[in-house]
Design a protein around this motif. Sequence first.
Motif, short mmCIF file in Angstrom:
data_model
loop_
_atom_site.label_atom_id
_atom_site.label_comp_id
_atom_site.label_asym_id
_atom_site.label_seq_id
_atom_site.Cartn_x
_atom_site.Cartn_y
_atom_site.Cartn_z
N GLY A 233 76.23 36.47 11.19
CA GLY A 233 76.57 35.98 12.53
C GLY A 233 77.80 36.63 13.11
N ASP A 234 78.04 37.90 12.75
CA ASP A 234 79.24 38.62 13.21
C ASP A 234 78.89 39.44 14.44
N PHE A 235 79.07 38.83 15.62
CA PHE A 235 78.63 39.49 16.85
C PHE A 235 79.40 40.77 17.15
N SER A 236 80.68 40.81 16.90
CA SER A 236 81.45 42.02 17.21
C SER A 236 80.94 43.22 16.39
N LYS A 237 80.61 42.97 15.13
CA LYS A 237 80.09 44.06 14.30
C LYS A 237 78.68 44.45 14.73
N VAL A 238 77.87 43.46 15.12
CA VAL A 238 76.54 43.74 15.65
C VAL A 238 76.65 44.63 16.89
N GLY A 239 77.56 44.26 17.79
CA GLY A 239 77.73 45.01 19.03
C GLY A 239 78.25 46.42 18.80
N GLU A 240 79.25 46.56 17.96
CA GLU A 240 79.82 47.88 17.68
C GLU A 240 78.77 48.81 17.08
N LEU A 241 77.98 48.29 16.14
CA LEU A 241 76.95 49.11 15.51
C LEU A 241 75.82 49.44 16.48
N THR A 242 75.51 48.51 17.39
CA THR A 242 74.50 48.77 18.42
C THR A 242 74.89 49.99 19.24
#
Length: 329
Positions: A233-242
């Motif tokens: 549930g780590d949105f910042s890491k999800v977004g950065e990797l996206t």
Amino acid sequence: MEKVKSYANIAIIKYWGKKDKQKMIPATSSISLTLKDLYTETEIEFIDDAEIKKEVEKNGEKFSGVRDLFFLNSELQDKIHTEKISKVVDLFRTQENEKNKKVKIKTTNNMPTAAGLSSSSSGLSAIIKACNKLFKKNLSQEQLAQISKYGSGSSARSFFGPVGMWDKNTGEVSEVKTDLKLAMIVLVLNEEKKIISSRKGMALCMETSTSFDEWIRQSEIDFENMKKYLSEGDFSKVGELTEENALRMHETTKNANPPFTYLTEKSFEAMEYVKKLRKQGERCYFTMDAGPNVKVLCLEEDFERLKDILGKKYKIIASKCKVISDNDD
């Protein structure tokens, strides 16, 4: 007549390249969001040869030889485009008494077609769903996804949501579990047909791009990391990797021979604007597929505010994710 609805998906870890065209094994595993407000509605019914003959005579020689009738956004498609759909329908004409059955398909996208907005993912998955009902095959979502990938690789993920994945190693298409409530806002920068189709673009990159091997290597790492970040549930890491994964995909086009790009000056300006919003405290990240339009990943709790902000500057199509159930049509 059978009527169905299917939903587009936008990848946050990209499918870009085919390892085996015949067995439909992708070069990269992928993860995507299924979006409830980007969809295709499709009607399908059996017809006879007389109806096909009548439409061909009315519309002209380039429609001669069609095996089925295929209307896209109310426009009859020619033999070249219809044959692609007929081959998909053939996957359901498996019994001897089904092989000569002809169909008429009417399909409508609520988004620009062939503009990098994933209309093929919703369009092909809708046709697969419709055929399943018309031919009374009673196949599961998993079985339909496996069939659908032969028509359009990305369409397979539309059978799962809110987040779906396609694993290149196992061939499995399935849901990715996460507690994150995600949404996406499409910045519609260009509604015209893209300069080169996704299929041709990925083939050219796979055959000639000097960075393609590195793309495949890193994408495998990205896929495993994205599953981990979604699970945590780590949105910042999800977004950065996206963002990183999308930029790496587009790097392969610049290193192809001949080099090309789907992105325009407006695409890069939009990416910079998303970065600017993030510096101002907004939680938003960009991604781009094979087309110039930029998609903005966000959380449901920020969705309405970001819609207002981005809608003042761009034409937008905004959607929360769609939960797909086994009996969803």
